[in-house]
Design an enzyme around this catalytic site. Structure first.
Site, short mmCIF file in Angstrom:
data_model
loop_
_atom_site.label_atom_id
_atom_site.label_comp_id
_atom_site.label_asym_id
_atom_site.label_seq_id
_atom_site.Cartn_x
_atom_site.Cartn_y
_atom_site.Cartn_z
N GLU A 1 -2.03 -1.94 -6.27
CA GLU A 1 -2.60 -0.70 -6.81
C GLU A 1 -1.48 0.26 -7.23
OE1 GLU A 1 -5.45 1.14 -4.20
OE2 GLU A 1 -4.74 3.13 -4.78
N ILE B 1 5.36 2.83 5.77
CA ILE B 1 5.59 1.45 6.23
C ILE B 1 5.66 0.43 5.09
CG2 ILE B 1 4.56 -0.44 7.59
CD1 ILE B 1 4.00 1.59 9.75
N GLY C 1 0.80 -1.22 0.00
CA GLY C 1 0.00 0.00 0.00
C GLY C 1 0.83 1.27 0.00
N ILE C 2 0.16 2.35 0.29
CA ILE C 2 0.77 3.68 0.23
C ILE C 2 1.21 4.08 1.65
CG2 ILE C 2 -1.45 4.91 0.52
CD1 ILE C 2 -0.42 6.86 -1.69
N GLY C 3 2.33 4.82 1.75
CA GLY C 3 2.79 5.28 3.06
C GLY C 3 4.20 4.77 3.35
N GLY D 1 -7.63 1.80 -2.29
CA GLY D 1 -7.85 0.38 -2.57
C GLY D 1 -7.63 -0.50 -1.36
N1 COA Z 1 -3.64 9.93 15.67
C1 COA Z 1 -3.27 11.18 15.29
N2 COA Z 1 -2.34 11.42 14.33
C2 COA Z 1 -1.77 10.34 13.75
C3 COA Z 1 -2.10 9.03 14.10
C4 COA Z 1 -3.07 8.85 15.12
N3 COA Z 1 -3.44 7.63 15.51
N4 COA Z 1 -1.35 8.19 13.36
C5 COA Z 1 -0.59 8.95 12.55
N5 COA Z 1 -0.83 10.24 12.79
C6 COA Z 1 -0.21 11.39 12.13
C7 COA Z 1 1.30 11.23 12.01
O1 COA Z 1 1.95 11.74 13.16
C8 COA Z 1 1.58 12.07 10.77
O2 COA Z 1 1.56 13.44 11.11
P1 COA Z 1 2.66 14.45 10.54
O3 COA Z 1 2.47 14.42 9.04
O4 COA Z 1 2.28 15.75 11.17
O5 COA Z 1 3.96 13.87 10.97
C9 COA Z 1 0.38 11.83 9.89
O6 COA Z 1 -0.66 11.38 10.76
C10 COA Z 1 0.63 10.78 8.81
O7 COA Z 1 1.08 9.61 9.40
P2 COA Z 1 2.07 8.62 8.65
O8 COA Z 1 2.12 7.38 9.46
O9 COA Z 1 3.35 9.29 8.33
O10 COA Z 1 1.30 8.42 7.28
P3 COA Z 1 1.75 7.70 5.94
O11 COA Z 1 2.17 8.71 4.96
O12 COA Z 1 2.67 6.57 6.21
O13 COA Z 1 0.33 7.14 5.43
C11 COA Z 1 -1.88 6.25 5.78
C12 COA Z 1 -0.42 6.26 6.24
C13 COA Z 1 -2.63 5.25 6.64
C14 COA Z 1 -2.49 7.63 5.94
C15 COA Z 1 -1.92 5.81 4.29
O14 COA Z 1 -1.35 4.55 4.16
C16 COA Z 1 -3.33 5.75 3.74
O15 COA Z 1 -3.88 6.76 3.38
N6 COA Z 1 -3.94 4.55 3.64
C17 COA Z 1 -5.28 4.38 3.10
C18 COA Z 1 -5.26 3.98 1.66
C19 COA Z 1 -4.59 2.68 1.38
O16 COA Z 1 -4.08 2.01 2.25
N7 COA Z 1 -4.60 2.27 0.15
C20 COA Z 1 -4.04 0.97 -0.20
C21 COA Z 1 -3.68 0.83 -1.61
S1 COA Z 1 -2.43 2.00 -2.19
#
Ligand code: COA
Length: 432
Positions: free
Chosen positions: A239, A220, A216-218, A337
């Site tokens: 995706e 991790i 996925g995206i992000g 996705g």
């Molecule tokens: N409560 C409050 N804030 C939180 C949090 C929580 N539980 N968990 C994370 N955050 C904050 C982080 O501190 C970070 O803030 P910052 O930008 O000010 O540092 C922000 O949220 C983003 O967190 P991060 O873990 O860096 O996000 P990421 O870029 O790794 O993306 C998702 C993680 C979950 C947002 C992303 O994977 C997503 O949008 N997923 C849904 C879509 C998907 O999975 N599609 C799959 C096919 S591609």
């Protein structure tokens, strides 16, 4: 002169001429991410006096544009997004953007059934001698949308790679062409922290040689991929094609030999990463970029045995409900996705649906494993569609487990600083 070149030349216009075809009641849809038509979007505000709450449909927004970042544009433009990024969050902050919920595999088809945007603006790689352009780095919905539109405007950018798959659009289907030459949006390679490395190792223990994976995206998923370096014959049905795929191919990890469908091919619906990734994709016969309505269709995903979806989240509750798209009620990204792939994975023979996340957020001050989701948080994944939740502290196996067993297992992978409190809250909520 080749008739296609003649047609191409006759359709060439300036950005101002392209914008002049937009009428007050039009609905515009644009291609996404690395294909965002940035030159036209950066001048969209110049027709402000002519339009009245014109709807612009988009996702994974790359640029900050005047039309959607300035509050004085609120009466003239509405940005409708199926996936937020930082610029879209800014546009929501000034009251111009709003989120349209849906699963990627059918959100566009359902939209077209409702009302189809009549203008499509996209970006493509240069035309070949047969009169075909290629959408290059995304066919998430671009093909369905240009097919349904009355007017098709394309930015043609020579820096885009020529990517194989269901990516072509013929000059006869295009109305206006704007030639541009700008560098492509890039995502830098993720730095792998110790915590991400640990999460990666935990996820790698759930993935076997010969599995087909979705990443996925992000931050991790990219880090997790680096833990697969000693695996063999992995396949890719995903995706988003990201930077880590290149490392895995170069290390001989990805062969796709064990896939049931699209054997030997890396299948995705869009790509976002570094120039190295885009060069890797250029004219590469092992890549198949296909429509999101195909790639993300759970029925298609499930056709590969041993399908493993690996995504990340913002928080999970003690019963396994997953929020990946909002921080409380504040919208952050999108479902995209995530649900498509977990649904596909759990229907695949020996498939696995995995969510991997840090045990804490905000510099360790809050636990991402919570008794209940935060007030207003969106349930991106139902607790019925998840097999494993992974943190740096281990793996919670939720498959065929009771709520009580889930609670115990999830508390065991929470950060130690929060375990006692979670235990008390679980009892208070009658979860165990
Ligand atoms: N409560 C409050 N804030 C939180 C949090 C929580 N539980 N968990 C994370 N955050 C904050 C982080 O501190 C970070 O803030 P910052 O930008 O000010 O540092 C922000 O949220 C983003 O967190 P991060 O873990 O860096 O996000 P990421 O870029 O790794 O993306 C998702 C993680 C979950 C947002 C992303 O994977 C997503 O949008 N997923 C849904 C879509 C998907 O999975 N599609 C799959 C096919 S591609």
């Amino acid at each position: 002169m080749n008739k296609y070149i003649e047609a191409y030349n006759s359709k060439k216009v300036s950005i101002e001429e392209a914008l002049s075809v937009i009428r007050p009641d039009d609905e515009v849809i644009t291609s996404i991410g690395p294909l965002e038509p940035m030159e036209i979007m950066s001048r969209l505000h110049t027709i402000r006096d002519k339009v009245n709450k014109i709807k612009i449909w988009n996702g994974l927004n790359m640029g900050v544009y005047d039309f959607c970042s300035k509050s004085e544009m609120r009466d003239n433009y509405e940005l409708r997004s199926w996936f937020y990024s930082a610029p879209t969050r800014k546009a929501q902050g000034v009251g111009i953007a709003s989120y349209e919920p849906g699963n990627l595999h059918n959100i566009f088809i359902r939209k077209l059934q409702e009302k189809s945007p009549n203008i499509f603006i996209g970006t493509v790689a240069p035309m070949d001698k047969h009169g075909y352009f290629r959408f290059s780095l995304s066919v998430v919905y671009e093909k369905e949308c240009f097919e349904a539109a009355d007017i098709v405007i394309l930015e043609v950018n020579p820096n885009l790679p020529q990517v194989h798959g269901d990516t072509e659009i013929h000059i006869s289907d295009v109305d206006y062409i704007v030639e541009i030459d700008r560098p492509l949006p890039e995502l830098p390679k993720t730095k792998i922290s110790e915590v991400n490395k640990k999460i990666g190792e935990n996820v790698a223990s759930l993935v076997n040689d010969g599995d087909t994976i979705q990443l996925g995206i992000g931050q991790i998923p990219d880090a997790v991929a680096m833990s697969f370096m000693s695996k063999k014959d992995l396949g890719i049905h995903t995706e988003m094609i990201s930077n880590s795929i290149v490392d895995l191919v170069e290390a001989g990890v990805i062969t796709g030999k064990k896939k049931n469908i699209n054997k030997g091919k890396i299948v995705g619906t869009f790509a976002l990463g570094s120039k190295r990734l885009y060069d890797f994709m250029d004219n590469n016969p092992s890549i198949r970029l296909m429509r999101g309505s195909y790639v993300n269709d759970p029925y298609v995903i499930a056709q590969n045995d041993n399908m493993v979806s690996i995504n990340t989240a913002l928080e999970v509750d003690l019963t396994g409900q997953v929020c990946s798209e909002s921080i409380g009620s504040l919208h952050f990204s999108g479902t995209g996705g995530q649900n498509d792939f977990s649904e596909g994975a759990i229907h695949s023979k020996n498939g696995r649906s995995i969510i991997a996340l840090h045990s804490t957020a905000k510099k360790g001050t809050i636990s991402t494993i919570r008794p209940c989701l935060s007030q207003g948080a969106v349930v991106t994944l139902s607790r019925n569609n998840i097999d494993y939740i992974v943190t740096e502290y281990g793996i919670a196996n939720l498959k065929a487990k009771t709520v009580k067993e889930r609670v115990d297992s999830l508390i065991s992978i929470a950060h130690p600083n929060f375990r006692e409190e979670l235990e008390k809250e679980a009892i208070g909520l009658s979860l165990k």
